[in-house]
Every structure is written in C-alpha cells, then in structure tokens.
Design a protein around this motif. Structure first.
Motif, PDB file in Angstrom:
ATOM      1  N   ILE A 213      16.726 -36.086   5.104  1.00  0.00           N
ATOM      2  CA  ILE A 213      16.930 -34.671   5.754  1.00  0.00           C
ATOM      3  C   ILE A 213      16.283 -34.546   6.995  1.00  0.00           C
ATOM      4  N   ARG A 214      15.113 -35.411   7.480  1.00  0.00           N
ATOM      5  CA  ARG A 214      14.600 -35.292   8.804  1.00  0.00           C
ATOM      6  C   ARG A 214      15.234 -35.564  10.025  1.00  0.00           C
ATOM      7  N   ALA A 215      16.281 -36.448   9.698  1.00  0.00           N
ATOM      8  CA  ALA A 215      17.209 -36.907  10.921  1.00  0.00           C
ATOM      9  C   ALA A 215      17.800 -35.697  11.091  1.00  0.00           C
ATOM     10  N   PHE A 216      18.253 -34.633  10.352  1.00  0.00           N
ATOM     11  CA  PHE A 216      18.900 -33.484  10.773  1.00  0.00           C
ATOM     12  C   PHE A 216      17.922 -32.191  11.189  1.00  0.00           C
ATOM     13  N   LEU A 217      16.856 -32.056  10.449  1.00  0.00           N
ATOM     14  CA  LEU A 217      15.991 -30.998  10.664  1.00  0.00           C
ATOM     15  C   LEU A 217      15.230 -31.120  11.923  1.00  0.00           C
ATOM     16  N   GLN A 218      15.177 -32.368  12.650  1.00  0.00           N
ATOM     17  CA  GLN A 218      14.424 -32.774  13.629  1.00  0.00           C
ATOM     18  C   GLN A 218      15.229 -33.376  14.883  1.00  0.00           C
ATOM     19  N   ASN A 219      16.622 -33.331  14.483  1.00  0.00           N
ATOM     20  CA  ASN A 219      17.311 -33.582  15.657  1.00  0.00           C
ATOM     21  C   ASN A 219      17.229 -32.804  17.136  1.00  0.00           C
ATOM     22  N   LYS A 220      17.103 -33.171  18.227  1.00  0.00           N
ATOM     23  CA  LYS A 220      16.787 -32.498  19.161  1.00  0.00           C
ATOM     24  C   LYS A 220      17.938 -31.754  19.956  1.00  0.00           C
ATOM     25  N   ASP A 221      19.220 -32.312  19.782  1.00  0.00           N
ATOM     26  CA  ASP A 221      20.321 -31.824  20.179  1.00  0.00           C
ATOM     27  C   ASP A 221      21.052 -30.703  19.440  1.00  0.00           C
ATOM     28  N   LYS A 222      20.665 -30.763  17.987  1.00  0.00           N
ATOM     29  CA  LYS A 222      21.445 -30.005  17.103  1.00  0.00           C
ATOM     30  C   LYS A 222      20.715 -29.010  16.383  1.00  0.00           C
ATOM     31  N   THR A 223      21.362 -27.771  16.366  1.00  0.00           N
ATOM     32  CA  THR A 223      20.282 -26.730  15.439  1.00  0.00           C
ATOM     33  C   THR A 223      20.715 -26.794  14.214  1.00  0.00           C
ATOM     34  N   CYS A 224      19.935 -26.720  13.103  1.00  0.00           N
ATOM     35  CA  CYS A 224      20.217 -26.708  11.837  1.00  0.00           C
ATOM     36  C   CYS A 224      19.656 -25.307  11.419  1.00  0.00           C
ATOM     37  N   ASN A 225      20.445 -24.596  11.052  1.00  0.00           N
ATOM     38  CA  ASN A 225      20.153 -23.243  10.171  1.00  0.00           C
ATOM     39  C   ASN A 225      19.960 -23.532   8.811  1.00  0.00           C
ATOM     40  N   ILE A 226      18.691 -23.074   8.625  1.00  0.00           N
ATOM     41  CA  ILE A 226      18.297 -23.231   7.009  1.00  0.00           C
ATOM     42  C   ILE A 226      18.644 -21.930   6.400  1.00  0.00           C
ATOM     43  N   PHE A 227      19.231 -21.417   5.213  1.00  0.00           N
ATOM     44  CA  PHE A 227      19.570 -20.819   4.494  1.00  0.00           C
ATOM     45  C   PHE A 227      18.854 -20.720   3.111  1.00  0.00           C
ATOM     46  N   TRP A 228      17.670 -19.785   2.891  1.00  0.00           N
ATOM     47  CA  TRP A 228      16.735 -20.124   1.768  1.00  0.00           C
ATOM     48  C   TRP A 228      16.542 -18.568   1.118  1.00  0.00           C
ATOM     49  N   ALA A 229      16.501 -18.858  -0.178  1.00  0.00           N
ATOM     50  CA  ALA A 229      15.935 -17.584  -0.780  1.00  0.00           C
ATOM     51  C   ALA A 229      15.112 -18.015  -2.180  1.00  0.00           C
TER      52      ALA A 229
END
Length: 230
Positions: A213-229
């Motif tokens: 999951i780090r590859a997505f969360l820490q990618n400099k060129d892409k924003t990953c929106n986290i939806f959490w509850a």
C-alpha cells in the motif's frame, strides 16, 4: 500523497462516498462518453455498493470491474465477482457493463495477456477503489508472494497478473501497480481503528515490498483519497 476523509459512521461514509463516485462517473461520461470503475472486495464496501447502485446516472455507459479477485468459481462465497453482482449490480446499476476477471477455467499467462488486451478498452480507469489488509497488501499485491516485485514494478506495462500469496488462500488475479496508479481518481476505502494503525505504519517507512500500500500512499505524482470511518 494522501487526503484524509474521516466520517463519524460507516453509513455516513457510504452516502458521501457514493455521491462523490457518482459525480465523477457522470463527469467522465459527459466528457468522453463513457466511464470505468474498479472495486475491491470484502465486507467493507457492501454499504457503498447499495448506496451507489441507487444513484441514477447513465450506468449503460459505465464499465464496472474489480481491482482483483480470488481464482475461485464465481458462485463461491469468496468470489469478489459474486459479491459485486449481488450487491452493486442492482437497481439502476443493473445497466452497467460488468468486466469479470474470471472468464476462463485456467489462470494462464495467455489468459492474462488476452484479458489485459480486453481491459485496454476501458483503461485507464476513471475511478479505482483500493482496500487494504492488515499486512499492508492492496489489490492482490501481497508482500508474502513471489510476485510482489512484479506487481509493484513502476516500469511494467499496465496489466493483469497472477499472484500466489503464502499467507492467504487461493491464487489471485489482480491489476498491477502500473495499471491502478493511472486511475484518474484513486481511493483507499477502510474502516476501523486497526486499519488506521496500518496506515500509520505504512507512512512511517517507504519499503513497498514489505507493505505494498505504500506504493500508492507515498506516490509523489498521484493523490490517494482515504475514506475512513470507525
């Protein structure tokens, strides 16, 4: 890069998330005449599926697929294919085109190559919704698998690959990192404090082979929106 979207309850998350997704699919249809979206499986998105299936958009122009699936019969309780058909492809969403990842009996390299070519008709995705395991795997890119480097290869062609996890049952078919990171809108959908703890752990180090999951969360060129509850 990440943006945190935190909700007081899971039903509230499902309603807000479904509304956002519906708007993004409708915008894609208005812009280019079609839209595509990939979902993760598990119990977490069931409420989201119900909410989204009741959104009155032009589903006939939407292709729905999965981020990954277990290589089991599509009638099996562990099949994400079955989960999607029974929970999302209802109500208005019955008009969507469903692109199943299990269209044959054998998970071979030739099958994966053919399926990838078919998927090119709707790739890159307009929306991709990732899930995450306690071990930091996402899609079916497992840190325990021999295919983890293949799945995370940034220079690979966007494709579907076979993964054989050693800490989870079943062979898997999954889109690789190169395919998913190209999505116009990228999300991580998780619930519960334990998943927040995993996210914190994922952000504390940059070794994606240990927690994909780090590859997505820490990618400099892409924003990953986290939806959490909770």
């Amino acid at each position: 890069m990440i943006i945190n979207n935190t909700f007081q309850s899971r039903p509230q998350l499902d309603k807000k998330f479904a509304l956002r997704i519906a708007k993004q699919l409708a915008a894609a249809i208005a812009d280019k005449g079609s839209a595509s979206i990939a979902f993760s499986g598990g119990s977490t998105p069931k409420g989201l599926f119900t909410e989204l299936s009741n959104k009155n958009i032009d589903w006939s122009k939407v292709t729905v697929t999965l981020v990954d699936d277990r290589w089991v019969d599509t009638t099996n309780n562990d099949s994400n294919d079955r989960l999607l058909r029974e929970n999302l492809l209802q109500n208005y969403a019955t008009n969507a085109t469903f692109f199943s990842l299990k269209q044959a009996n054998n998970l071979t390299e030739s099958y994966l190559a053919d399926l990838t070519k078919l998927a090119n008709d709707f790739m890159p995705l307009d929306v991709a919704i990732l899930g995450m395991g306690e071990d930091g795997h996402t899609a079916s890119i497992f840190p325990c698998s021999a295919q983890v480097h293949q799945g995370l290869d940034e220079n690979a062609e966007p494709s579907l690959i076979k993964v054989v996890p050693t800490t989870a049952p079943y062979e898997r078919v999954t889109f690789n990192f190169a395919a998913l990171i190209q999505s116009s809108n990228l999300y991580l959908h998780v619930v519960g404090q334990s998943k927040q703890d995993v996210i914190s752990q994922a952000l504390a180090n940059d070794d994606a082979t240990q927690m994909p999951i780090r590859a997505f969360l820490q990618n400099k060129d892409k924003t990953c929106n986290i939806f959490w509850a909770e």
